[in-house]
Design a protein around this motif. Structure first.
Motif, PDB file in Angstrom:
ATOM      1  N   ARG A  99      26.377  77.878  97.420  1.00  0.00           N
ATOM      2  CA  ARG A  99      26.498  79.302  97.704  1.00  0.00           C
ATOM      3  C   ARG A  99      25.233  80.007  97.247  1.00  0.00           C
ATOM      4  N   LEU A 100      25.042  81.222  97.722  1.00  0.00           N
ATOM      5  CA  LEU A 100      23.920  82.020  97.259  1.00  0.00           C
ATOM      6  C   LEU A 100      24.118  82.330  95.776  1.00  0.00           C
ATOM      7  N   SER A 101      23.028  82.531  95.063  1.00  0.00           N
ATOM      8  CA  SER A 101      23.096  82.686  93.612  1.00  0.00           C
ATOM      9  C   SER A 101      23.875  83.938  93.225  1.00  0.00           C
ATOM     10  N   ARG A 102      24.392  83.929  91.998  1.00  0.00           N
ATOM     11  CA  ARG A 102      25.202  85.046  91.520  1.00  0.00           C
ATOM     12  C   ARG A 102      24.401  86.342  91.442  1.00  0.00           C
ATOM     13  N   ARG A 103      23.085  86.218  91.277  1.00  0.00           N
ATOM     14  CA  ARG A 103      22.278  87.437  91.209  1.00  0.00           C
ATOM     15  C   ARG A 103      22.278  88.176  92.547  1.00  0.00           C
ATOM     16  N   ASP A 104      22.701  87.451  93.613  1.00  0.00           N
ATOM     17  CA  ASP A 104      22.773  88.076  94.931  1.00  0.00           C
ATOM     18  C   ASP A 104      24.161  88.645  95.218  1.00  0.00           C
ATOM     19  N   ARG A 139      36.531  88.082 104.685  1.00  0.00           N
ATOM     20  CA  ARG A 139      35.100  88.389 104.701  1.00  0.00           C
ATOM     21  C   ARG A 139      34.346  87.428 105.615  1.00  0.00           C
ATOM     22  N   ALA A 140      34.739  86.162 105.591  1.00  0.00           N
ATOM     23  CA  ALA A 140      34.075  85.180 106.457  1.00  0.00           C
ATOM     24  C   ALA A 140      34.319  85.498 107.932  1.00  0.00           C
ATOM     25  N   ILE A 141      35.543  85.894 108.273  1.00  0.00           N
ATOM     26  CA  ILE A 141      35.855  86.256 109.661  1.00  0.00           C
ATOM     27  C   ILE A 141      35.041  87.471 110.083  1.00  0.00           C
ATOM     28  N   TRP A 142      34.912  88.455 109.205  1.00  0.00           N
ATOM     29  CA  TRP A 142      34.084  89.621 109.529  1.00  0.00           C
ATOM     30  C   TRP A 142      32.637  89.209 109.801  1.00  0.00           C
ATOM     31  N   ASP A 176      18.960  78.202 111.764  1.00  0.00           N
ATOM     32  CA  ASP A 176      18.471  77.183 110.830  1.00  0.00           C
ATOM     33  C   ASP A 176      18.507  77.726 109.405  1.00  0.00           C
ATOM     34  N   GLY A 177      18.035  78.960 109.246  1.00  0.00           N
ATOM     35  CA  GLY A 177      18.030  79.577 107.925  1.00  0.00           C
ATOM     36  C   GLY A 177      19.428  79.877 107.420  1.00  0.00           C
ATOM     37  N   VAL A 178      20.302  80.328 108.324  1.00  0.00           N
ATOM     38  CA  VAL A 178      21.678  80.643 107.929  1.00  0.00           C
ATOM     39  C   VAL A 178      22.367  79.407 107.364  1.00  0.00           C
ATOM     40  N   PHE A 179      22.272  78.290 108.076  1.00  0.00           N
ATOM     41  CA  PHE A 179      22.984  77.089 107.646  1.00  0.00           C
ATOM     42  C   PHE A 179      22.259  76.339 106.527  1.00  0.00           C
ATOM     43  N   ALA A 180      21.020  76.730 106.248  1.00  0.00           N
ATOM     44  CA  ALA A 180      20.296  76.136 105.122  1.00  0.00           C
ATOM     45  C   ALA A 180      20.328  77.040 103.895  1.00  0.00           C
ATOM     46  N   GLY A 181      21.028  78.181 103.997  1.00  0.00           N
ATOM     47  CA  GLY A 181      21.106  79.097 102.868  1.00  0.00           C
ATOM     48  C   GLY A 181      19.872  79.954 102.699  1.00  0.00           C
ATOM     49  N   ARG A 182      19.106  80.144 103.789  1.00  0.00           N
ATOM     50  CA  ARG A 182      17.904  80.985 103.744  1.00  0.00           C
ATOM     51  C   ARG A 182      18.023  82.079 104.808  1.00  0.00           C
ATOM     52  N   PRO A 183      18.902  83.053 104.593  1.00  0.00           N
ATOM     53  CA  PRO A 183      19.151  84.080 105.614  1.00  0.00           C
ATOM     54  C   PRO A 183      17.956  84.987 105.838  1.00  0.00           C
ATOM     55  N   TYR A 184      17.883  85.526 107.053  1.00  0.00           N
ATOM     56  CA  TYR A 184      16.769  86.384 107.440  1.00  0.00           C
ATOM     57  C   TYR A 184      16.987  87.826 106.994  1.00  0.00           C
ATOM     58  N   LEU A 191      26.853  85.760 106.675  1.00  0.00           N
ATOM     59  CA  LEU A 191      27.243  84.572 107.427  1.00  0.00           C
ATOM     60  C   LEU A 191      26.863  83.302 106.667  1.00  0.00           C
ATOM     61  N   ALA A 192      25.698  83.299 106.027  1.00  0.00           N
ATOM     62  CA  ALA A 192      25.266  82.127 105.260  1.00  0.00           C
ATOM     63  C   ALA A 192      26.254  81.822 104.139  1.00  0.00           C
TER      64      ALA A 192
END
Length: 403
Positions: A99-104, A139-142, A176-184, A191-192
Protein backbone atom coordinates in the motif's frame (compact mmCIF):
# COMPACT_ATOMS: atom_id res chain seq x y z
CA UNK A 1 -4.10 -31.37 -32.29
CA UNK A 2 -6.95 -29.04 -33.18
CA UNK A 3 -9.84 -29.91 -35.43
CA UNK A 4 -13.09 -28.24 -36.31
CA UNK A 5 -16.42 -29.95 -35.78
CA UNK A 6 -19.43 -29.20 -37.94
CA UNK A 7 -22.08 -28.10 -35.50
CA UNK A 8 -25.32 -30.09 -35.49
CA UNK A 9 -27.86 -27.30 -35.25
CA UNK A 10 -31.18 -28.20 -33.68
CA UNK A 11 -34.29 -26.14 -34.46
CA UNK A 12 -34.10 -24.66 -30.97
CA UNK A 13 -30.50 -23.57 -31.42
CA UNK A 14 -31.17 -22.28 -34.94
CA UNK A 15 -34.07 -20.22 -33.62
CA UNK A 16 -31.89 -18.90 -30.82
CA UNK A 17 -29.19 -17.85 -33.27
CA UNK A 18 -31.71 -16.11 -35.51
CA UNK A 19 -33.11 -14.32 -32.48
CA UNK A 20 -29.69 -13.41 -31.10
CA UNK A 21 -28.29 -12.42 -34.47
CA UNK A 22 -25.20 -14.55 -33.86
CA UNK A 23 -22.67 -14.52 -36.65
CA UNK A 24 -21.73 -17.87 -38.22
CA UNK A 25 -18.66 -19.25 -36.57
CA UNK A 26 -16.38 -22.27 -36.59
CA UNK A 27 -16.48 -24.26 -33.38
CA UNK A 28 -13.04 -25.20 -32.09
CA UNK A 29 -12.62 -28.67 -30.58
CA UNK A 30 -9.68 -30.66 -29.32
CA UNK A 31 -9.41 -33.86 -31.35
CA UNK A 32 -11.47 -36.74 -29.99
CA UNK A 33 -14.59 -36.92 -27.86
CA UNK A 34 -12.71 -36.01 -24.67
CA UNK A 35 -11.48 -32.81 -26.29
CA UNK A 36 -14.99 -31.97 -27.46
CA UNK A 37 -16.34 -32.37 -23.96
CA UNK A 38 -13.47 -30.30 -22.56
CA UNK A 39 -14.09 -27.46 -25.01
CA UNK A 40 -17.80 -27.51 -24.25
CA UNK A 41 -17.05 -27.51 -20.53
CA UNK A 42 -14.80 -24.45 -20.83
CA UNK A 43 -17.44 -22.57 -22.81
CA UNK A 44 -20.18 -23.57 -20.38
CA UNK A 45 -18.13 -22.55 -17.35
CA UNK A 46 -17.38 -19.18 -18.88
CA UNK A 47 -20.93 -18.51 -19.99
CA UNK A 48 -22.90 -19.99 -17.14
CA UNK A 49 -25.87 -22.30 -17.59
CA UNK A 50 -28.13 -19.76 -19.27
CA UNK A 51 -25.85 -17.50 -21.27
CA UNK A 52 -28.19 -15.81 -23.74
CA UNK A 53 -25.81 -16.16 -26.65
CA UNK A 54 -24.47 -19.69 -26.25
CA UNK A 55 -25.82 -22.96 -27.59
CA UNK A 56 -23.72 -26.01 -26.82
CA UNK A 57 -24.53 -29.07 -28.90
CA UNK A 58 -22.92 -32.26 -30.07
CA UNK A 59 -20.58 -32.10 -33.02
CA UNK A 60 -21.10 -34.13 -36.16
CA UNK A 61 -18.47 -36.72 -37.08
CA UNK A 62 -15.44 -34.97 -38.46
CA UNK A 63 -12.93 -35.90 -41.10
CA UNK A 64 -9.35 -35.00 -41.94
CA UNK A 65 -10.75 -32.33 -44.25
CA UNK A 66 -12.00 -30.58 -41.15
CA UNK A 67 -8.52 -30.60 -39.62
CA UNK A 68 -7.21 -28.51 -42.48
CA UNK A 69 -10.12 -26.08 -42.34
CA UNK A 70 -9.40 -22.58 -41.00
CA UNK A 71 -10.16 -22.21 -37.31
CA UNK A 72 -11.95 -19.04 -36.26
CA UNK A 73 -13.05 -17.95 -32.82
CA UNK A 74 -15.81 -15.42 -32.30
CA UNK A 75 -15.22 -12.28 -30.28
CA UNK A 76 -17.82 -13.56 -27.84
CA UNK A 77 -15.82 -16.74 -27.26
CA UNK A 78 -12.61 -14.73 -26.85
CA UNK A 79 -14.28 -12.64 -24.16
CA UNK A 80 -15.42 -15.80 -22.38
CA UNK A 81 -11.81 -16.89 -22.17
CA UNK A 82 -10.94 -13.55 -20.54
CA UNK A 83 -13.74 -14.14 -18.02
CA UNK A 84 -12.36 -17.58 -17.17
CA UNK A 85 -8.88 -16.18 -16.62
CA UNK A 86 -10.18 -13.38 -14.42
CA UNK A 87 -12.23 -15.86 -12.38
CA UNK A 88 -9.21 -18.14 -11.98
CA UNK A 89 -7.14 -15.18 -10.78
CA UNK A 90 -9.79 -14.27 -8.22
CA UNK A 91 -9.98 -17.87 -6.99
CA UNK A 92 -6.21 -18.10 -6.50
CA UNK A 93 -4.39 -16.94 -3.40
CA UNK A 94 -2.90 -13.60 -4.36
CA UNK A 95 -0.68 -11.74 -1.88
CA UNK A 96 -1.67 -8.19 -1.06
CA UNK A 97 0.35 -5.56 -2.82
CA UNK A 98 2.29 -2.87 -1.00
CA UNK A 99 0.00 0.00 0.00
CA UNK A 100 1.02 3.62 -0.25
CA UNK A 101 2.94 4.83 2.80
CA UNK A 102 1.13 6.09 5.88
CA UNK A 103 2.51 9.57 5.32
CA UNK A 104 0.25 9.66 2.26
CA UNK A 105 -2.85 8.83 4.32
CA UNK A 106 -4.12 12.42 4.30
CA UNK A 107 -3.71 12.70 0.54
CA UNK A 108 -5.48 9.38 0.05
CA UNK A 109 -8.39 10.42 2.25
CA UNK A 110 -8.81 13.55 0.14
CA UNK A 111 -8.48 11.51 -3.08
CA UNK A 112 -11.18 9.06 -2.02
CA UNK A 113 -13.41 11.93 -0.89
CA UNK A 114 -13.11 13.41 -4.37
CA UNK A 115 -13.94 10.06 -5.94
CA UNK A 116 -17.00 9.78 -3.73
CA UNK A 117 -18.09 13.30 -4.69
CA UNK A 118 -17.82 12.49 -8.41
CA UNK A 119 -19.77 9.27 -7.96
CA UNK A 120 -22.44 11.10 -5.97
CA UNK A 121 -22.79 13.79 -8.64
CA UNK A 122 -23.02 11.55 -11.70
CA UNK A 123 -24.45 8.29 -10.29
CA UNK A 124 -26.60 9.32 -7.34
CA UNK A 125 -28.57 6.11 -6.87
CA UNK A 126 -25.48 3.95 -7.28
CA UNK A 127 -23.60 6.13 -4.78
CA UNK A 128 -26.43 5.78 -2.26
CA UNK A 129 -26.42 2.01 -2.65
CA UNK A 130 -22.67 1.81 -1.95
CA UNK A 131 -23.27 3.09 1.58
CA UNK A 132 -23.96 -0.44 2.83
CA UNK A 133 -20.50 -1.61 1.79
CA UNK A 134 -17.50 -1.61 4.12
CA UNK A 135 -15.47 1.62 3.90
CA UNK A 136 -12.58 -0.11 2.14
CA UNK A 137 -14.82 -1.73 -0.48
CA UNK A 138 -16.85 1.45 -0.94
CA UNK A 139 -13.79 3.63 -1.49
CA UNK A 140 -12.31 1.14 -3.96
CA UNK A 141 -15.56 1.07 -5.96
CA UNK A 142 -15.60 4.87 -6.08
CA UNK A 143 -12.00 4.92 -7.33
CA UNK A 144 -12.77 2.42 -10.10
CA UNK A 145 -15.91 4.35 -11.06
CA UNK A 146 -13.94 7.59 -11.37
CA UNK A 147 -11.21 5.98 -13.50
CA UNK A 148 -13.87 4.55 -15.82
CA UNK A 149 -15.62 7.90 -16.05
CA UNK A 150 -12.37 9.72 -16.83
CA UNK A 151 -11.62 7.14 -19.51
CA UNK A 152 -15.06 7.52 -21.08
CA UNK A 153 -14.76 11.31 -21.02
CA UNK A 154 -11.74 11.07 -23.31
CA UNK A 155 -13.97 10.08 -26.24
CA UNK A 156 -17.40 11.19 -25.07
CA UNK A 157 -16.72 14.31 -23.02
CA UNK A 158 -16.53 18.02 -23.81
CA UNK A 159 -12.95 17.73 -25.11
CA UNK A 160 -13.49 14.50 -27.03
CA UNK A 161 -12.82 16.20 -30.37
CA UNK A 162 -9.22 16.72 -29.28
CA UNK A 163 -8.62 13.11 -28.21
CA UNK A 164 -6.25 11.20 -30.46
CA UNK A 165 -4.88 7.68 -30.50
CA UNK A 166 -1.70 9.11 -28.97
CA UNK A 167 -3.71 10.59 -26.10
CA UNK A 168 -5.18 7.15 -25.42
CA UNK A 169 -1.68 5.65 -25.53
CA UNK A 170 -0.58 8.10 -22.86
CA UNK A 171 -3.66 7.44 -20.76
CA UNK A 172 -3.13 3.69 -20.94
CA UNK A 173 0.55 4.02 -20.04
CA UNK A 174 -0.51 5.59 -16.74
CA UNK A 175 -1.93 2.21 -15.74
CA UNK A 176 1.66 0.96 -15.41
CA UNK A 177 2.19 3.48 -12.62
CA UNK A 178 -1.16 2.74 -10.99
CA UNK A 179 -0.50 -0.99 -10.72
CA UNK A 180 3.12 -0.43 -9.67
CA UNK A 181 2.14 1.96 -6.88
CA UNK A 182 3.46 5.05 -8.70
CA UNK A 183 0.31 7.10 -9.43
CA UNK A 184 0.39 10.11 -11.71
CA UNK A 185 -2.13 12.27 -9.84
CA UNK A 186 -4.40 12.25 -6.81
CA UNK A 187 -7.24 10.31 -8.43
CA UNK A 188 -4.79 7.74 -9.78
CA UNK A 189 -3.49 7.44 -6.21
CA UNK A 190 -6.95 6.39 -5.04
CA UNK A 191 -7.07 3.69 -7.70
CA UNK A 192 -3.50 2.58 -6.90
CA UNK A 193 -4.44 2.10 -3.26
CA UNK A 194 -7.62 0.24 -4.25
CA UNK A 195 -5.85 -2.28 -6.49
CA UNK A 196 -3.23 -2.79 -3.77
CA UNK A 197 -5.96 -3.53 -1.24
CA UNK A 198 -7.70 -5.97 -3.60
CA UNK A 199 -4.89 -7.76 -5.48
CA UNK A 200 -7.27 -9.87 -7.61
CA UNK A 201 -8.14 -6.65 -9.47
CA UNK A 202 -6.24 -7.19 -12.71
CA UNK A 203 -4.92 -4.77 -15.33
CA UNK A 204 -6.52 -6.61 -18.25
CA UNK A 205 -10.06 -5.17 -17.96
CA UNK A 206 -8.68 -1.64 -17.59
CA UNK A 207 -6.58 -1.98 -20.73
CA UNK A 208 -9.49 -3.57 -22.56
CA UNK A 209 -11.65 -0.56 -21.71
CA UNK A 210 -9.07 1.73 -23.29
CA UNK A 211 -9.28 -0.51 -26.37
CA UNK A 212 -13.00 0.18 -26.37
CA UNK A 213 -12.26 3.90 -26.51
CA UNK A 214 -9.98 3.23 -29.49
CA UNK A 215 -12.91 1.54 -31.21
CA UNK A 216 -14.97 4.70 -30.71
CA UNK A 217 -12.25 6.71 -32.44
CA UNK A 218 -12.01 4.33 -35.39
CA UNK A 219 -15.45 2.73 -35.87
CA UNK A 220 -18.92 4.11 -36.45
CA UNK A 221 -20.54 0.92 -37.80
CA UNK A 222 -20.72 -2.69 -36.59
CA UNK A 223 -21.22 -5.40 -39.20
CA UNK A 224 -22.52 -8.11 -36.85
CA UNK A 225 -23.66 -8.52 -33.28
CA UNK A 226 -20.41 -10.34 -32.57
CA UNK A 227 -18.51 -7.13 -33.38
CA UNK A 228 -20.92 -5.11 -31.26
CA UNK A 229 -20.57 -7.59 -28.41
CA UNK A 230 -16.81 -7.00 -28.34
CA UNK A 231 -17.44 -3.25 -28.14
CA UNK A 232 -19.97 -3.71 -25.33
CA UNK A 233 -17.53 -5.89 -23.42
CA UNK A 234 -14.72 -3.40 -23.74
CA UNK A 235 -16.60 -0.24 -22.79
CA UNK A 236 -18.95 -1.70 -20.16
CA UNK A 237 -18.48 -5.41 -19.47
CA UNK A 238 -14.97 -4.67 -18.25
CA UNK A 239 -16.44 -2.69 -15.34
CA UNK A 240 -17.92 -5.88 -13.94
CA UNK A 241 -14.58 -7.69 -14.17
CA UNK A 242 -12.87 -4.77 -12.40
CA UNK A 243 -15.34 -4.66 -9.52
CA UNK A 244 -16.13 -8.31 -8.70
CA UNK A 245 -12.83 -8.76 -6.77
CA UNK A 246 -13.76 -5.73 -4.66
CA UNK A 247 -17.38 -6.68 -4.08
CA UNK A 248 -16.55 -10.29 -3.29
CA UNK A 249 -18.54 -13.51 -3.48
CA UNK A 250 -20.93 -14.48 -0.69
CA UNK A 251 -19.42 -16.97 1.79
CA UNK A 252 -22.62 -18.99 1.46
CA UNK A 253 -22.45 -19.18 -2.32
CA UNK A 254 -21.99 -22.62 -3.83
CA UNK A 255 -21.77 -21.25 -7.37
CA UNK A 256 -18.47 -21.18 -9.19
CA UNK A 257 -16.58 -17.89 -9.22
CA UNK A 258 -16.85 -17.89 -13.01
CA UNK A 259 -20.66 -17.72 -12.66
CA UNK A 260 -20.32 -14.45 -10.76
CA UNK A 261 -17.86 -13.06 -13.30
CA UNK A 262 -20.06 -14.12 -16.22
CA UNK A 263 -23.01 -12.40 -14.54
CA UNK A 264 -20.99 -9.21 -14.03
CA UNK A 265 -19.99 -9.26 -17.69
CA UNK A 266 -23.62 -9.81 -18.71
CA UNK A 267 -24.75 -6.80 -16.67
CA UNK A 268 -22.20 -4.58 -18.39
CA UNK A 269 -23.23 -5.83 -21.83
CA UNK A 270 -26.93 -5.41 -20.96
CA UNK A 271 -26.37 -1.85 -19.72
CA UNK A 272 -24.43 -0.90 -22.84
CA UNK A 273 -27.00 -2.45 -25.18
CA UNK A 274 -29.63 -0.44 -23.31
CA UNK A 275 -27.57 2.74 -23.75
CA UNK A 276 -27.30 2.01 -27.46
CA UNK A 277 -31.04 1.45 -27.87
CA UNK A 278 -31.86 4.58 -25.87
CA UNK A 279 -29.43 6.77 -27.85
CA UNK A 280 -30.12 5.65 -31.44
CA UNK A 281 -31.30 9.11 -32.51
CA UNK A 282 -28.53 10.96 -30.70
CA UNK A 283 -25.86 8.68 -32.16
CA UNK A 284 -27.35 8.99 -35.66
CA UNK A 285 -27.04 12.77 -35.46
CA UNK A 286 -23.33 12.20 -34.84
CA UNK A 287 -23.11 9.89 -37.86
CA UNK A 288 -22.88 6.74 -35.74
CA UNK A 289 -24.96 3.57 -35.84
CA UNK A 290 -24.31 1.11 -33.01
CA UNK A 291 -26.65 -1.55 -34.38
CA UNK A 292 -25.67 -4.76 -36.22
CA UNK A 293 -25.65 -3.95 -39.93
CA UNK A 294 -26.59 -7.48 -40.98
CA UNK A 295 -29.63 -7.51 -38.70
CA UNK A 296 -30.75 -4.12 -40.00
CA UNK A 297 -30.48 -5.41 -43.57
CA UNK A 298 -32.47 -8.53 -42.71
CA UNK A 299 -35.18 -6.33 -41.17
CA UNK A 300 -35.29 -4.18 -44.31
CA UNK A 301 -34.01 -1.05 -42.56
CA UNK A 302 -31.51 1.21 -44.32
CA UNK A 303 -29.12 3.79 -42.93
CA UNK A 304 -31.27 6.42 -44.63
CA UNK A 305 -34.23 5.21 -42.56
CA UNK A 306 -32.23 5.66 -39.36
CA UNK A 307 -30.85 9.07 -40.27
CA UNK A 308 -34.38 10.18 -41.20
CA UNK A 309 -35.76 8.79 -37.93
CA UNK A 310 -38.46 6.67 -39.53
CA UNK A 311 -40.48 4.72 -36.95
CA UNK A 312 -41.93 2.10 -39.28
CA UNK A 313 -43.50 -1.30 -38.73
CA UNK A 314 -40.13 -2.81 -39.61
CA UNK A 315 -38.36 -0.61 -37.08
CA UNK A 316 -40.75 -1.52 -34.27
CA UNK A 317 -40.33 -5.21 -35.02
CA UNK A 318 -36.55 -4.81 -35.12
CA UNK A 319 -36.52 -2.95 -31.81
CA UNK A 320 -38.61 -5.64 -30.13
CA UNK A 321 -35.91 -8.16 -30.95
CA UNK A 322 -33.11 -5.88 -29.76
CA UNK A 323 -34.90 -5.20 -26.47
CA UNK A 324 -35.51 -8.92 -25.96
CA UNK A 325 -31.80 -9.57 -26.38
CA UNK A 326 -30.87 -6.91 -23.82
CA UNK A 327 -33.37 -8.38 -21.37
CA UNK A 328 -31.83 -11.82 -21.85
CA UNK A 329 -28.47 -10.42 -20.72
CA UNK A 330 -30.12 -8.75 -17.72
CA UNK A 331 -31.61 -12.14 -16.85
CA UNK A 332 -28.17 -13.74 -16.83
CA UNK A 333 -26.79 -10.84 -14.80
CA UNK A 334 -29.24 -11.67 -12.01
CA UNK A 335 -27.50 -15.01 -11.49
CA UNK A 336 -24.19 -13.31 -10.74
CA UNK A 337 -25.66 -10.47 -8.65
CA UNK A 338 -27.39 -12.94 -6.34
CA UNK A 339 -24.08 -14.64 -5.48
CA UNK A 340 -22.18 -11.51 -4.43
CA UNK A 341 -21.42 -10.56 -0.85
CA UNK A 342 -24.65 -9.33 0.71
CA UNK A 343 -23.23 -5.87 1.48
CA UNK A 344 -22.23 -5.47 -2.17
CA UNK A 345 -25.47 -6.60 -3.79
CA UNK A 346 -27.56 -3.46 -3.37
CA UNK A 347 -25.68 -1.20 -5.84
CA UNK A 348 -25.60 -4.01 -8.40
CA UNK A 349 -29.31 -4.77 -8.08
CA UNK A 350 -30.06 -1.04 -8.20
CA UNK A 351 -28.12 -0.67 -11.46
CA UNK A 352 -29.79 -3.74 -12.93
CA UNK A 353 -33.35 -2.73 -12.08
CA UNK A 354 -32.92 0.93 -13.02
CA UNK A 355 -31.34 0.23 -16.40
CA UNK A 356 -33.90 -2.41 -17.24
CA UNK A 357 -36.60 0.24 -16.76
CA UNK A 358 -35.11 2.20 -19.66
CA UNK A 359 -36.17 -0.63 -21.96
CA UNK A 360 -39.71 -0.30 -20.61
CA UNK A 361 -39.65 3.42 -21.42
CA UNK A 362 -38.51 2.76 -25.01
CA UNK A 363 -41.54 0.52 -25.41
CA UNK A 364 -43.78 3.14 -23.79
CA UNK A 365 -42.52 5.67 -26.35
CA UNK A 366 -43.72 3.43 -29.17
CA UNK A 367 -40.12 2.47 -30.06
CA UNK A 368 -39.43 6.06 -31.14
CA UNK A 369 -35.86 6.39 -29.94
CA UNK A 370 -35.11 8.96 -32.64
CA UNK A 371 -37.01 11.96 -31.31
CA UNK A 372 -37.93 10.76 -27.80
CA UNK A 373 -35.38 9.97 -25.11
CA UNK A 374 -36.35 7.07 -22.88
CA UNK A 375 -36.20 8.69 -19.47
CA UNK A 376 -37.05 6.95 -16.20
CA UNK A 377 -38.89 9.43 -13.94
CA UNK A 378 -37.32 10.16 -10.57
CA UNK A 379 -40.26 8.60 -8.74
CA UNK A 380 -39.69 5.29 -10.54
CA UNK A 381 -35.98 5.45 -9.79
CA UNK A 382 -36.63 5.96 -6.10
CA UNK A 383 -39.20 3.16 -6.09
CA UNK A 384 -36.60 0.78 -7.54
CA UNK A 385 -34.19 1.30 -4.64
CA UNK A 386 -36.21 -0.53 -1.95
CA UNK A 387 -36.91 -3.31 -4.45
CA UNK A 388 -33.19 -3.62 -5.11
CA UNK A 389 -32.50 -3.60 -1.37
CA UNK A 390 -34.97 -6.42 -0.74
CA UNK A 391 -33.40 -8.46 -3.54
CA UNK A 392 -29.99 -7.87 -1.97
CA UNK A 393 -31.17 -9.46 1.29
CA UNK A 394 -32.11 -12.76 -0.33
CA UNK A 395 -29.56 -15.56 0.19
CA UNK A 396 -27.64 -16.83 -2.84
CA UNK A 397 -29.81 -19.26 -4.83
CA UNK A 398 -26.91 -21.72 -4.99
CA UNK A 399 -26.82 -21.97 -1.19
CA UNK A 400 -30.48 -23.04 -1.21
CA UNK A 401 -30.05 -25.64 -3.95
CA UNK A 402 -27.25 -27.49 -2.14
CA UNK A 403 -29.13 -28.02 1.12
Amino acid sequence: MLSTGRAVTSPACAAQRRFMGAAPRTVVFLAGDHGKRAAASVAARAAGPSHPGVCLEAAAPWSMEDVAAPVTVSYEESVRQVVLKQAALAASTTPRKARLSRRDAGVLDEAFDRCGAVCKEYAKTFYLATQLMTPERRRAIWAIYVWCRRTDELVDGPNAAHTSALALDRWESRLDGVFAGRPYDMLDAALADAVAAFPAVDERPFRDMVQGMRMDLAKSRYATFDELYLYCYRVAGTVGLMTVPVMGVSPGSQAGVETVYAGALALGVANQLTNILRDVGEDARRGRIYLPQDELATAGISEADIFAGRVTVEWRSFMKGQIARARAYFQQAEQGAAELNQESRWPVWASLLLYRQILDEIEANGYDNFSKRAYVPKAKKLAALPKAYLRSLMPPPSSQRRR
